[in-house]
Design a protein around this motif. Structure first.
Motif, mmCIF file in Angstrom:
data_model
loop_
_atom_site.group_PDB
_atom_site.id
_atom_site.type_symbol
_atom_site.label_atom_id
_atom_site.label_comp_id
_atom_site.label_asym_id
_atom_site.label_seq_id
_atom_site.Cartn_x
_atom_site.Cartn_y
_atom_site.Cartn_z
ATOM 1 N N PRO A 1 -50.754 15.110 26.060
ATOM 2 C CA PRO A 1 -51.137 14.110 25.057
ATOM 3 C C PRO A 1 -51.766 14.776 23.833
ATOM 4 O O PRO A 1 -52.488 15.762 23.962
ATOM 5 C CB PRO A 1 -52.157 13.242 25.790
ATOM 6 N N TRP A 2 -51.474 14.214 22.669
ATOM 7 C CA TRP A 2 -52.044 14.706 21.405
ATOM 8 C C TRP A 2 -53.067 13.688 20.926
ATOM 9 O O TRP A 2 -52.759 12.514 20.961
ATOM 10 C CB TRP A 2 -50.954 14.926 20.361
ATOM 11 N N ASP B 1 -43.041 8.948 21.409
ATOM 12 C CA ASP B 1 -43.380 9.358 22.769
ATOM 13 C C ASP B 1 -43.600 10.863 22.875
ATOM 14 O O ASP B 1 -44.489 11.320 23.589
ATOM 15 C CB ASP B 1 -42.260 8.956 23.742
ATOM 16 N N MET C 1 -48.933 9.777 22.202
ATOM 17 C CA MET C 1 -47.962 10.763 21.762
ATOM 18 C C MET C 1 -48.239 12.057 22.516
ATOM 19 O O MET C 1 -49.384 12.473 22.633
ATOM 20 C CB MET C 1 -48.116 10.972 20.245
ATOM 21 N N ARG C 2 -47.170 12.652 23.040
ATOM 22 C CA ARG C 2 -47.308 13.929 23.734
ATOM 23 C C ARG C 2 -46.615 15.008 22.929
ATOM 24 O O ARG C 2 -45.691 14.728 22.166
ATOM 25 C CB ARG C 2 -46.720 13.835 25.140
#
Length: 169
Positions: A163-164, A95, A1-2
């Motif tokens: 990114p997370w 995403d 996830m971003r």
């Protein structure tokens, strides 16, 4: 996830821009979620509805569900406001998450600026701002796009989302 944020003064057009960006991003096959910081008095519930009655009676959480959607309302009842990281943890994986508000959080951001607001540029004071979407050229040398050029702004978002969880500084 971003994750990436949209930062700008009220009236700059963040929500309007986001409403145009989501279909553009989805058209490229991405799943998109958003987090919006609101004023402390906001409410998604309505007086007279059963869920509102449950909250008013003191329930800590009320979950409302139907065949089309579900919503979980959590009453803080004096507890501290959750951080952006805590809120991101509640989302299903997608995403891209676009954050509107939380402009003081150190996530990568696109500044949304409208000259008619006569407000100062945010990127001059915020090193987390990576690019600008504006109706005038920004001061400085950041990448930028016209506020109404959805494809160009979308490409800035895709280029600068991180990114997370974010890598440690």
């Amino acid at each position: 996830m971003r994750v990436i944020g949209l930062a700008g003064w009220s009236g700059a057009g963040k929500t309007t821009l986001l409403a145009a960006l989501i279909p553009w991003l989805k058209g490229r096959g991405l799943t998109v979620s958003t987090i919006k910081h609101a004023h402390h008095a906001f409410d998604v519930d309505k007086p007279g509805k059963d869920s509102h009655t449950h909250r008013q009676a003191g329930a800590s959480q009320v979950l409302v569900a139907s065949a089309n959607r579900w919503a979980l309302m959590t009453e803080l009842r004096g507890a501290p406001e959750p951080s952006l990281a805590e809120l991101l943890a509640h989302l299903d994986p997608v995403d891209l998450v676009i954050v509107e508000g939380f402009k003081r959080d150190p996530i990568p951001k696109i500044e949304v600026h409208r000259a008619a607001n006569a407000k100062p540029w945010l990127h001059l004071e915020d090193p987390a701002i990576r690019a600008v979407a504006a109706d005038i050229p920004p001061s400085g040398s950041l990448p930028h796009a016209a506020l109404d050029d959805i494809a160009a702004v979308g490409n800035l978002i895709l280029a600068h989302a991180m990114p997370w969880p974010l890598p440690a500084a």
